[in-house]
Motif scaffolding. Structure first.
Motif, PDB file in Angstrom:
ATOM      1  N   MET A   1      -2.438   0.860  -6.591  1.00 35.53           N
ATOM      2  CA  MET A   1      -3.022   0.229  -5.409  1.00 35.53           C
ATOM      3  C   MET A   1      -3.688   1.291  -4.535  1.00 35.53           C
TER       4      MET A   1
ATOM      5  N   THR B   1     -11.631   2.895  -0.779  1.00 40.48           N
ATOM      6  CA  THR B   1     -12.918   3.457  -1.191  1.00 40.48           C
ATOM      7  C   THR B   1     -12.727   4.786  -1.886  1.00 40.48           C
TER       8      THR B   1
ATOM      9  N   VAL C   1       1.338  12.883 -17.562  1.00 42.41           N
ATOM     10  CA  VAL C   1       2.169  11.725 -17.206  1.00 42.41           C
ATOM     11  C   VAL C   1       1.483  10.975 -16.070  1.00 42.41           C
TER      12      VAL C   1
ATOM     13  N   ALA D   1      -5.715  10.966 -10.863  1.00 38.43           N
ATOM     14  CA  ALA D   1      -5.399  12.372 -11.141  1.00 38.43           C
ATOM     15  C   ALA D   1      -5.205  12.591 -12.641  1.00 38.43           C
ATOM     16  N   GLY D   2      -4.378  11.738 -13.257  1.00 39.68           N
ATOM     17  CA  GLY D   2      -4.039  11.921 -14.667  1.00 39.68           C
ATOM     18  C   GLY D   2      -5.223  11.690 -15.591  1.00 39.68           C
TER      19      GLY D   2
ATOM     20  N   HIS E   1       2.724  -0.542  -1.928  1.00 42.68           N
ATOM     21  CA  HIS E   1       2.738   0.839  -2.435  1.00 42.68           C
ATOM     22  C   HIS E   1       3.101   1.791  -1.307  1.00 42.68           C
TER      23      HIS E   1
ATOM     24  N   ARG F   1      -8.299  -1.150  -8.101  1.00 44.38           N
ATOM     25  CA  ARG F   1      -7.665  -0.234  -9.062  1.00 44.38           C
ATOM     26  C   ARG F   1      -7.329  -0.894 -10.391  1.00 44.38           C
TER      27      ARG F   1
ATOM     28  N   GLU G   1       2.108  11.593 -11.719  1.00 42.73           N
ATOM     29  CA  GLU G   1       2.920  10.369 -11.696  1.00 42.73           C
ATOM     30  C   GLU G   1       2.905   9.653 -10.344  1.00 42.73           C
TER      31      GLU G   1
ATOM     32  N   ALA H   1      -6.963  13.484  -5.719  1.00 47.79           N
ATOM     33  CA  ALA H   1      -6.245  13.349  -7.002  1.00 47.79           C
ATOM     34  C   ALA H   1      -7.175  13.787  -8.140  1.00 47.79           C
TER      35      ALA H   1
ATOM     36  N   ALA I   1      -1.599   7.562 -15.687  1.00 43.39           N
ATOM     37  CA  ALA I   1      -3.049   7.358 -15.856  1.00 43.39           C
ATOM     38  C   ALA I   1      -3.654   6.754 -14.593  1.00 43.39           C
TER      39      ALA I   1
ATOM     40  N   ASP J   1      -1.033  12.569  -5.919  1.00 40.24           N
ATOM     41  CA  ASP J   1       0.008  12.141  -4.969  1.00 40.24           C
ATOM     42  C   ASP J   1       1.349  12.799  -5.271  1.00 40.24           C
TER      43      ASP J   1
ATOM     44  N   ILE K   1       0.133   9.465 -20.860  1.00 45.89           N
ATOM     45  CA  ILE K   1       1.257   8.519 -20.879  1.00 45.89           C
ATOM     46  C   ILE K   1       1.209   7.631 -19.646  1.00 45.89           C
ATOM     47  N   GLU K   2       1.249   6.320 -19.822  1.00 46.14           N
ATOM     48  CA  GLU K   2       1.202   5.399 -18.680  1.00 46.14           C
ATOM     49  C   GLU K   2       2.295   4.345 -18.819  1.00 46.14           C
ATOM     50  N   ARG K   3       3.079   4.198 -17.761  1.00 46.72           N
ATOM     51  CA  ARG K   3       4.191   3.238 -17.827  1.00 46.72           C
ATOM     52  C   ARG K   3       3.727   1.780 -17.733  1.00 46.72           C
ATOM     53  N   GLY K   4       2.578   1.563 -17.086  1.00 48.82           N
ATOM     54  CA  GLY K   4       2.087   0.181 -16.913  1.00 48.82           C
ATOM     55  C   GLY K   4       1.571  -0.396 -18.230  1.00 48.82           C
TER      56      GLY K   4
ATOM     57  N   CYS L   1       4.699   2.924 -21.515  1.00 50.60           N
ATOM     58  CA  CYS L   1       5.391   4.100 -22.019  1.00 50.60           C
ATOM     59  C   CYS L   1       5.892   4.914 -20.808  1.00 50.60           C
TER      60      CYS L   1
HETATM   61  C1  LIG Z   1      -2.662   1.220   1.086  1.00 48.03           C
HETATM   62  C2  LIG Z   1      -3.329   2.425   0.526  1.00 48.03           C
HETATM   63  C3  LIG Z   1      -4.645   2.656   0.852  1.00 48.03           C
HETATM   64  C4  LIG Z   1      -5.299   3.775   0.338  1.00 48.03           C
HETATM   65  N1  LIG Z   1      -6.627   3.934   0.602  1.00 48.03           N
HETATM   66  C5  LIG Z   1      -7.305   4.963   0.036  1.00 48.03           C
HETATM   67  C6  LIG Z   1      -8.710   5.050   0.172  1.00 48.03           C
HETATM   68  O1  LIG Z   1      -9.366   4.181   0.751  1.00 48.03           O
HETATM   69  N2  LIG Z   1      -9.330   6.122  -0.381  1.00 48.03           N
HETATM   70  C7  LIG Z   1      -8.650   7.083  -1.071  1.00 48.03           C
HETATM   71  O2  LIG Z   1      -9.279   8.038  -1.561  1.00 48.03           O
HETATM   72  N3  LIG Z   1      -7.312   6.996  -1.239  1.00 48.03           N
HETATM   73  C8  LIG Z   1      -6.617   5.968  -0.721  1.00 48.03           C
HETATM   74  N4  LIG Z   1      -5.269   5.845  -0.914  1.00 48.03           N
HETATM   75  C9  LIG Z   1      -4.537   6.918  -1.630  1.00 48.03           C
HETATM   76  C10 LIG Z   1      -4.767   6.834  -3.138  1.00 48.03           C
HETATM   77  O3  LIG Z   1      -4.512   5.535  -3.608  1.00 48.03           O
HETATM   78  C11 LIG Z   1      -3.833   7.825  -3.855  1.00 48.03           C
HETATM   79  O4  LIG Z   1      -3.954   9.085  -3.247  1.00 48.03           O
HETATM   80  C12 LIG Z   1      -4.198   7.942  -5.331  1.00 48.03           C
HETATM   81  O5  LIG Z   1      -3.992   6.727  -5.986  1.00 48.03           O
HETATM   82  C13 LIG Z   1      -3.353   9.037  -6.012  1.00 48.03           C
HETATM   83  O6  LIG Z   1      -3.697   9.071  -7.381  1.00 48.03           O
HETATM   84  P1  LIG Z   1      -2.666   9.623  -8.447  1.00 48.03           P
HETATM   85  O7  LIG Z   1      -3.358   9.553  -9.756  1.00 48.03           O
HETATM   86  O8  LIG Z   1      -2.111  10.916  -7.993  1.00 48.03           O
HETATM   87  O9  LIG Z   1      -1.418   8.612  -8.413  1.00 48.03           O
HETATM   88  P2  LIG Z   1      -1.373   7.052  -8.726  1.00 48.03           P
HETATM   89  O10 LIG Z   1      -2.667   6.415  -8.457  1.00 48.03           O
HETATM   90  O11 LIG Z   1      -0.178   6.519  -8.043  1.00 48.03           O
HETATM   91  O12 LIG Z   1      -1.144   7.001 -10.305  1.00 48.03           O
HETATM   92  C14 LIG Z   1       0.081   7.412 -10.878  1.00 48.03           C
HETATM   93  C15 LIG Z   1       0.190   6.763 -12.249  1.00 48.03           C
HETATM   94  O13 LIG Z   1       1.349   7.271 -12.923  1.00 48.03           O
HETATM   95  C16 LIG Z   1       2.054   6.207 -13.560  1.00 48.03           C
HETATM   96  N5  LIG Z   1       3.452   6.683 -13.701  1.00 48.03           N
HETATM   97  C17 LIG Z   1       4.297   7.021 -12.701  1.00 48.03           C
HETATM   98  N6  LIG Z   1       5.451   7.496 -13.198  1.00 48.03           N
HETATM   99  C18 LIG Z   1       5.325   7.456 -14.555  1.00 48.03           C
HETATM  100  C19 LIG Z   1       6.192   7.826 -15.611  1.00 48.03           C
HETATM  101  N7  LIG Z   1       7.384   8.347 -15.381  1.00 48.03           N
HETATM  102  N8  LIG Z   1       5.765   7.636 -16.888  1.00 48.03           N
HETATM  103  C20 LIG Z   1       4.523   7.118 -17.129  1.00 48.03           C
HETATM  104  N9  LIG Z   1       3.655   6.758 -16.156  1.00 48.03           N
HETATM  105  C21 LIG Z   1       4.055   6.930 -14.888  1.00 48.03           C
HETATM  106  C22 LIG Z   1       1.833   5.039 -12.603  1.00 48.03           C
HETATM  107  O14 LIG Z   1       2.039   3.790 -13.238  1.00 48.03           O
HETATM  108  C23 LIG Z   1       0.382   5.252 -12.193  1.00 48.03           C
HETATM  109  O15 LIG Z   1      -0.520   4.647 -13.093  1.00 48.03           O
HETATM  110  C24 LIG Z   1      -4.587   4.713  -0.467  1.00 48.03           C
HETATM  111  C25 LIG Z   1      -3.260   4.464  -0.807  1.00 48.03           C
HETATM  112  C26 LIG Z   1      -2.626   3.323  -0.337  1.00 48.03           C
HETATM  113  C27 LIG Z   1      -1.202   3.045  -0.748  1.00 48.03           C
END
Ligand SMILES: Cc1cc2nc3c(=O)[nH]c(=O)nc-3n(C[C@H](O)[C@H](O)[C@H](O)COP(=O)(O)OP(=O)(O)OC[C@H]3O[C@@H](n4cnc5c(N)ncnc54)[C@H](O)[C@@H]3O)c2cc1C
Length: 438
Positions: free
Chosen positions: A45, A49, A11, A16-17, A287, A109, A168, A324, A13, A310, A34-37, A131
């Motif tokens: 966002m 880097t 869940v 991490a996913g 975000h 991103r 997610e 991630a 994309a 996250d 599965i990606e909601r966007g 989705c």
């Molecule tokens: C302002 C800011 C600055 C940052 N700067 C940095 C940096 O410089 N370097 C760095 O390494 N990290 C940085 N980070 C942290 C980094 O962005 C996150 O740690 C990272 O994006 C986490 O990845 P993730 O895949 O766990 O989650 P996310 O990137 O949030 O991806 C989660 C995905 O799941 C989807 N989703 C959620 N719920 C559902 C659902 N129920 N069904 C289907 N899809 C769903 C979302 O649409 C999204 O695509 C920053 C974050 C912010 C907010």
């Protein structure tokens, strides 16, 4: 899609996913991502880097891959302690970082996540966009036991899977539904807003003292989210700048701050204004970052389910995307092992948890476990230190008519008068940990 069955469903994309999906597909597992966007990255966002070394664990020499949307390779990394009209600048510029294997790259991103999810698709994963997964589905394994066996989508379709990987992101609705994580309180998250500002490449290189394709990252504390604890920052992309500002949500709300006003104020700072002059805003987004820290890391696995990125609160200093990716990789390996054994219980999947606990970032998070508590208690710590450092530097660089000895005495007196020295030392130490320097 309704009622299909896969080895694994992921869940989300984000980094991490897509990593988990890519690694499992490479291992010949059937995978639904599965990606909601509307497309991966459309809702995502970062600053930001991405660190090269961890990313290479997944895609070695990724910078050579055709079509990868990297912006610039970072050669200049700075932290500015920003006061109203001055800054103490701490930083490093290293041409070595401009050469392979590099240190970090800036990314956007909305381009990067789309490309990265496509790598998982090319490896064999099935991507479903627009989705939304709204619930988990369970399978009874005994009179009193059950395991997670898939997800339910908005509209009622179900995707069954032996393993569900929750990637997610920060809000983590399904992780909460599974009872693995509690809802974040406002003092356990930071809220950031971001603007992408278009500026021709030559102007960026000129203003930030860069050569072609080289990049700069500037983190800023003190003035940007004043009077809340948080940060601002500027990152150079190929032909745009990312500008970000924000802080702890409880402080933003409690102090009646408006994130948009914070952004405008930050952009108006004389030292920031110069850097972004003439740049045209083309995107705006907001975000949250989970900031519960080490003490709030959720339960990472249960029967049939793993939490990554996250959603698992894997944030350490300035790093999140690479953590991630690493947790996505570990989860994929645990899922592959479970599929090989055809056993999906917590006992098997806990190999993921063990690897996370043995990782460098888990140790880093453990070391900084009191930082969030500290900054919620001493909400003026960033400003006091920033102000003191700026006053100190002003006196140090001022060419006056007094002796060096007298000048040093006056500087120390000023520092001591501000607050007890022990408290200043603690502020600096916590600041360095929070800003991701230590
Ligand atoms: C302002 C800011 C600055 C940052 N700067 C940095 C940096 O410089 N370097 C760095 O390494 N990290 C940085 N980070 C942290 C980094 O962005 C996150 O740690 C990272 O994006 C986490 O990845 P993730 O895949 O766990 O989650 P996310 O990137 O949030 O991806 C989660 C995905 O799941 C989807 N989703 C959620 N719920 C559902 C659902 N129920 N069904 C289907 N899809 C769903 C979302 O649409 C999204 O695509 C920053 C974050 C912010 C907010």
């Amino acid at each position: 899609m309704g009622n299909d069955r896969y080895n694994a469903v992921v869940v989300g994309a984000g980094p991490a996913g897509s990593t988990a999906a890519l690694m499992m597909a490479r291992n010949n597992l059937s995978v639904a991502l599965i990606e909601r966007g509307k497309y991966p990255g459309s809702k995502n966002m970062t600053g930001g880097t991405i660190a090269s070394m961890p990313f290479q664990q997944i895609l070695p020499e990724y910078w050579n891959i055709q079509g990868i949307p990297l912006e610039r390779r970072i050669v200049s990394d700075e932290l500015w302690l920003l006061d109203n009209d001055s800054a103490v600048r701490i930083g490093f510029t290293g041409k070595k970082f401009g050469m392979a294997p590099y240190n970090k790259h800036t990314i956007l991103r909305y381009k990067f996540d789309r490309w990265y999810a496509d790598q998982a698709v090319k490896a064999g994963a099935k991507l479903f966009t627009s989705c939304l997964a709204v619930d988990l589905v369970y399978h009874k394994t005994g009179p009193l036991s059950k395991k997670v066996d898939g997800v339910m989508l908005e509209g009622g379709d179900v995707i069954h899977a032996d393993v569900v990987i929750l990637a997610e992101g920060a809000q983590a609705a399904l992780t909460q539904k599974a009872g693995l994580r509690k809802r974040l309180k406002p003092n356990e998250m930071t809220l950031y807003v971001k603007e992408v500002l278009e500026l021709p490449a030559e102007k960026i290189e000129d203003r930030f003292n860069l050569e072609k394709d080289e990049g700069a990252s500037i983190g800023m504390v003190g003035y940007p989210p004043s009077p809340a604890i948080g940060k601002g920052g500027i990152w150079t992309n190929r032909d745009s700048l990312s500008i970000v500002v924000g802080g702890y949500l409880n402080q933003i709300v409690g102090k009646g701050l408006n994130p948009l006003q914070l952004l405008e104020r930050f952009k108006g700072h004389p030292l920031v204004k110069r850097l972004i002059q003439g740049a045209k805003p083309v995107k705006y987004m907001g975000h949250i970052i989970p900031k519960g820290g080490f003490k709030k890391i959720p339960t990472l696995v249960d029967d049939g389910i793993i939490v990554v990125g996250d959603a698992a609160e894997m944030i350490s200093g300035r790093r999140g995307m690479d953590l991630a990716m690493i947790t996505g990789k570990y989860a994929a390996e645990a899922a592959a092992q479970a599929c090989a054994l055809d056993r999906y219980g917590r006992d098997i999947l806990s190999s993921y948890e063990e690897r996370v606990k043995g990782s460098f970032f888990y140790q880093n998070m453990k070391k900084g476990k009191n930082v969030e508590v500290y900054f919620n208690k001493f909400q003026d710590a960033d400003f006091l230190i920033t102000k003191a450092m700026n006053d100190f530097a002003y006196k140090y660089f001022e060419q006056n008519l007094d002796t060096d000895k007298n000048n040093l005495r006056k500087m120390l007196e000023e520092l001591i008068n501000m607050q007890p020295l022990g408290k200043s030392a603690k502020d600096v130490l916590s600041g360095l940990q929070n800003w991701g320097v230590l």
